[in-house]
Design a protein around this motif. Structure first.
Motif, short mmCIF file in Angstrom:
data_model
loop_
_atom_site.label_atom_id
_atom_site.label_comp_id
_atom_site.label_asym_id
_atom_site.label_seq_id
_atom_site.Cartn_x
_atom_site.Cartn_y
_atom_site.Cartn_z
N SER A 1 1.56 8.57 5.85
CA SER A 1 2.87 7.98 5.86
C SER A 1 4.10 9.37 5.29
CB SER A 1 2.79 7.01 4.44
OG SER A 1 2.36 7.98 3.76
N PRO A 2 4.97 8.65 5.79
CA PRO A 2 6.20 9.72 5.26
C PRO A 2 6.77 9.96 4.29
CG PRO A 2 7.17 7.83 6.34
CD PRO A 2 5.94 7.32 6.74
N ILE A 3 7.17 10.72 3.52
CA ILE A 3 7.54 10.74 2.68
C ILE A 3 9.81 11.36 2.67
CG2 ILE A 3 7.92 13.56 2.47
CD1 ILE A 3 7.19 12.60 -0.73
N SER A 4 10.15 10.97 4.12
CA SER A 4 11.24 10.90 4.83
C SER A 4 11.67 9.57 4.89
CB SER A 4 11.50 12.03 4.75
OG SER A 4 11.18 11.76 6.40
N SER A 5 12.63 8.94 4.85
CA SER A 5 13.13 8.14 5.36
C SER A 5 13.74 7.27 6.35
CB SER A 5 13.85 6.79 4.19
OG SER A 5 15.01 5.42 4.36
N ASN B 1 -5.32 10.78 3.39
CA ASN B 1 -4.29 10.24 3.73
C ASN B 1 -3.29 12.06 4.78
OD1 ASN B 1 -3.86 11.60 1.41
ND2 ASN B 1 -1.56 9.84 1.13
N VAL C 1 14.02 3.89 -1.18
CA VAL C 1 14.94 4.04 -0.26
C VAL C 1 13.81 4.14 0.76
CG1 VAL C 1 16.03 5.98 -1.27
CG2 VAL C 1 14.03 6.73 -0.60
N GLU C 2 12.93 3.69 0.92
CA GLU C 2 11.79 3.32 2.05
C GLU C 2 11.39 4.80 2.45
OE1 GLU C 2 12.82 -1.67 3.72
OE2 GLU C 2 14.66 0.46 4.51
N CYS C 3 10.66 5.55 2.00
CA CYS C 3 10.34 6.32 1.85
C CYS C 3 9.28 6.56 2.87
CB CYS C 3 10.19 8.31 1.21
SG CYS C 3 9.35 7.27 0.02
N GLY C 4 8.72 5.63 2.48
CA GLY C 4 7.21 5.48 2.52
C GLY C 4 5.63 6.13 2.20
N ALA C 5 6.38 6.55 1.15
CA ALA C 5 5.41 7.61 0.58
C ALA C 5 3.93 6.95 -0.24
CB ALA C 5 5.85 8.53 -0.79
N TYR D 1 11.25 -0.23 10.15
CA TYR D 1 10.91 0.55 10.02
C TYR D 1 11.44 0.05 8.43
CZ TYR D 1 9.84 3.42 13.23
OH TYR D 1 8.68 4.72 14.35
N HIS D 2 11.15 -0.77 7.54
CA HIS D 2 11.64 -1.85 6.85
C HIS D 2 10.25 -1.56 6.23
CE1 HIS D 2 16.03 -1.33 7.18
NE2 HIS D 2 16.12 -2.68 8.22
N TYR E 1 5.35 -0.69 7.52
CA TYR E 1 6.81 -0.82 8.00
C TYR E 1 6.60 -2.25 8.66
CZ TYR E 1 8.86 3.40 5.75
OH TYR E 1 8.59 5.12 5.93
N ARG F 1 -4.88 7.43 7.91
CA ARG F 1 -3.93 7.15 7.88
C ARG F 1 -2.65 8.17 7.41
NH1 ARG F 1 -2.70 2.05 3.70
NH2 ARG F 1 -4.57 2.94 2.51
N ILE G 1 2.61 4.17 1.36
CA ILE G 1 1.91 3.57 2.65
C ILE G 1 0.53 4.24 2.68
CG2 ILE G 1 1.69 3.15 4.70
CD1 ILE G 1 5.03 3.03 4.65
N SER G 2 0.33 5.12 2.61
CA SER G 2 -1.02 5.85 2.85
C SER G 2 -2.27 5.98 1.64
CB SER G 2 -0.69 6.94 3.66
OG SER G 2 -0.13 8.02 2.96
#
Lengths: 502, 128
Positions: free
Chosen positions: A328-332, A184, B80-84, B100-101, B96, A326, B86-87
């Motif tokens: 993904s971020p770690i900030s929102s 990832n 906080v919907e950071c997205g960690a 971006y929700h 998302y 794939r 997801i991948s």
């Protein structure tokens, strides 16, 4: 045409300023042109919400009776720096609890205070004539503190490397979980909404500029630590009143394998004064380029696999070596939008006026690595180059003899060209004797997947590798897997002990 | 749909899944399983329309069958919907929406639990 900051502030005060977010700006500029956008738009708000480890707050607790000069102190068992006398302290976001470890830290203390929860203060002192008290314990609310001033030495990176992991082990990093074998990609930053990405020359952002911080208002102090604007990695040192903040925009986090950090919302409103500013604030994710770096290499300078735009990162997958990986971020990003939107509303309401920097930040500065006077010892310096090896087709009995004679517990196994193909230990040999006698050959009992190290690596890495794999020796190999030595845990232990003895 | 099968000691040595596949002709996808000498569990994925039939056949063979629902427990306050998440999810449970929700498609979840420690805000847990 140019506009002045005073004109813009006058419009903000009378409620006629036109405010947009940095996300809305690119399309506006495309539609109206640069001159048109300059005429129409007065303020562009930016925002970001992510892990900002280099954060913390100064506190003044007020004096106790009898008074104490706190020499060491803890808030909910998280130590704060008390070397600033009497009843002042600085708590850092990443400091971990002495009782709860990585699940609770400085960031959690900040979140608890901001959420109105009580925090226990413990302090000790040797006692002096002027400050006779030696110990103190009390419960405090944020309201009980005289000051609670957030001062974050390094926040809101202009840009940050995206990371992946080409090693064969899952890594737990401050960029989150990085799956093995390029499983990832993790990235951070709000892209087109990011404050410094909208002012890359630092013409508007500098000391004294008012900002949104953690839901309250604050200001830029100046250049952040490790700031490197000359290569696009500027940072800011910022400050704000913790008492104005709220937990929607200030959240403690605990990242597995790394530790505690603080997520905070930070936004900067930018006055639209000239067409340079229009152009800068029209930046899109497609224009913002960063590098994908391999964190599988545990060194300061990690290999860059490719460059990538924020638009590609946000798309959900990025190609590396022909494979879609794939991301993904770690900030929102949803929270970054909320920061920019909230700030936009505050400016529109006339509650937030703008200022130009009273102290400009040097935008030519470049961060330097550490000057190390005592070089970290390398594997080459402590390995045993007189390594005893064995070939695959020899008998286990021969291996037993070699182990005894060489007074070692590990025998690297090599092929005809001298390349490493396996390893056997005294344990393997003993086990084989019980099982099938001593008629077996080495290749039948050896471990084929050998954990190795190269001679130029730091010994610290060797120590970590031994620990992670729960083994006691590492064959040292060159680039063509020829065995050139062996590193023993005992030798390493002696060395590390020596280094850290005062 | 996903079925979570708990296998008691009495039938642990039987080729349960293979028998049901042969009898019904339904292609059962075993997503995860843990079997030892005294007990075990199997997570299978089957076409929605076959849920009742497969459940009935399995229960006849002496196992306990539960339909897997709401496997991922999501703390909306902490998130906080950071997205960690997801991948790192092998099943692509997390994604998302266009704003971006975070969207959680938890009927894909195979209970691997990888997302739990990967969440920086401790907002995820797996129903056991």
């Amino acid at each position: 045409m140019e506009k002045s900051i005073d004109e813009i502030n006058t419009r903000i005060r009378d409620g006629s300023a036109v405010v947009v977010t940095a996300e809305e700006m690119p399309d506006i500029v495309s539609e109206l042109g640069e001159e048109g956008a300059l005429r129409e738009i007065d303020v562009v708000t930016t925002g970001t919400f992510g892990a900002m480890c280099s954060s913390g707050a100064f506190f003044n607790f007020g004096h106790a009776d009898p008074p104490i000069r706190m020499e060491r102190l803890w808030l909910n068992d998280v130590e704060a720096y008390a070397g600033i006398a009497a009843v002042d302290a600085y708590i850092g976001a990443t400091q971990e609890s002495t009782t709860e470890g990585a699940t609770y830290g400085g960031a959690h203390v900040l979140e608890d205070l901001v959420s109105g929860r009580q925090v226990e203060l413990r302090a000790i002192s040797k006692g002096t004539d002027c400050y006779p008290r030696r110990t103190l314990t009390t419960d405090l609310l944020l309201d009980d503190l005289n000051q609670a001033i957030m001062v974050n030495p390094r926040n809101t990176y202009q840009c940050y490397n995206a990371v992946t992991n080409q090693s064969d082990r899952t890594l737990n990093t401050y960029m989150g979980t990085l799956l093995s074998n390029t499983g990832n990609i993790s990235y951070s930053g709000a892209g087109l909404l990011s404050p410094l990405a909208n002012d890359p020359t630092l013409s508007l952002i500098g000391g004294g500029v008012p900002i949104f911080l953690g839901g309250g208002s604050g200001m830029v102090i100046g250049e952040g630590t490790q700031s490197s604007p000359a290569n696009g990695f500027a940072t800011l040192m910022v400050s704000g009143d913790l008492k104005e903040m709220n937990s929607d925009y200030l959240r403690a986090a605990s990242i597995t394998g790394y530790g505690v950090t603080l997520y905070i919302g930070l936004g900067i409103p930018l006055p639209v004064l000239n067409t340079d500013i229009v152009r800068n604030t029209a930046v899109r994710d497609e224009d913002l380029v960063t590098s994908i770096v391999d964190y599988g290499v545990p060194r300061r300078d990690r290999p860059v696999l490719r460059t990538v735009t924020y638009a590609e990162l946000k798309s959900g997958s990025v190609e590396i070596d022909g494979e879609m990986i794939r991301t993904s971020p770690i900030s929102s990003f949803s929270m970054a939008r909320q920061v920019a939107g909230d700030l936009k509303a505050r400016v529109e309401e006339g509650a937030f006026t703008l200022a130009l920097p009273t102290m400009r930040i040097n935008n030519q500065k470049r961060n330097r690595p550490m000057r190390e006077t005592a070089r970290t010892p390398r594997v080459r310096e402590i390995m045993n180059p007189a390594v005893v090896t064995i070939t695959e087709n020899e008998l286990v009995k021969t291996a037993a003899k070699k182990l005894l004679k060489g007074e070692t517990n590990h025998l690297p196994v090599i092929d005809r060209e001298g390349r490493l193909v396996g390893i056997i230990t005294t344990y393997d040999v003993s086990k084989s004797v019980l099982r099938d006698g001593d008629a077996l050959t080495v290749s039948e009992i050896m471990t084929k997947k050998v954990v190795t190290i190269s001679a130029d690596e730091a010994v610290d890495l060797a120590a970590q590798r031994l620990e992670q794999n729960n083994i006691s020796a590492l064959p040292v190999v060159d680039s063509s897997r020829h065995v050139i030595g062996i590193l023993n845990a005992v030798d390493l232990g002696k060395l590390i002990q020596r280094r850290w003895q005062p | 749909m996903k079925l979570f099968i708990t296998v008691p000691r009495e039938v642990i040595k039987q080729p349960l899944i293979a028998q049901v596949v042969l009898e019904t002709g339904v292609l059962i996808n075993v997503e995860r399983a843990h079997i030892d000498s005294t007990e075990g569990w199997i997570l299978i994925d089957i076409p929605d329309a076959e849920g009742d039939r497969i459940s009935a056949r399995l229960i006849e063979r002496g196992v306990d069958v539960k339909k897997l629902e709401k496997a991922v427990i999501h703390d909306e306050y902490e998130c906080v919907e950071c997205g960690a998440c997801i991948s790192i999810c092998p099943q692509e449970v997390f994604s998302y929406d266009e704003d971006y929700h975070l969207v959680i498609t938890d009927d894909r979840c195979i209970l691997c639990g990888r997302c739990v420690p990967a969440c920086p805000h401790q907002a995820l847990s797996i129903r056991q």
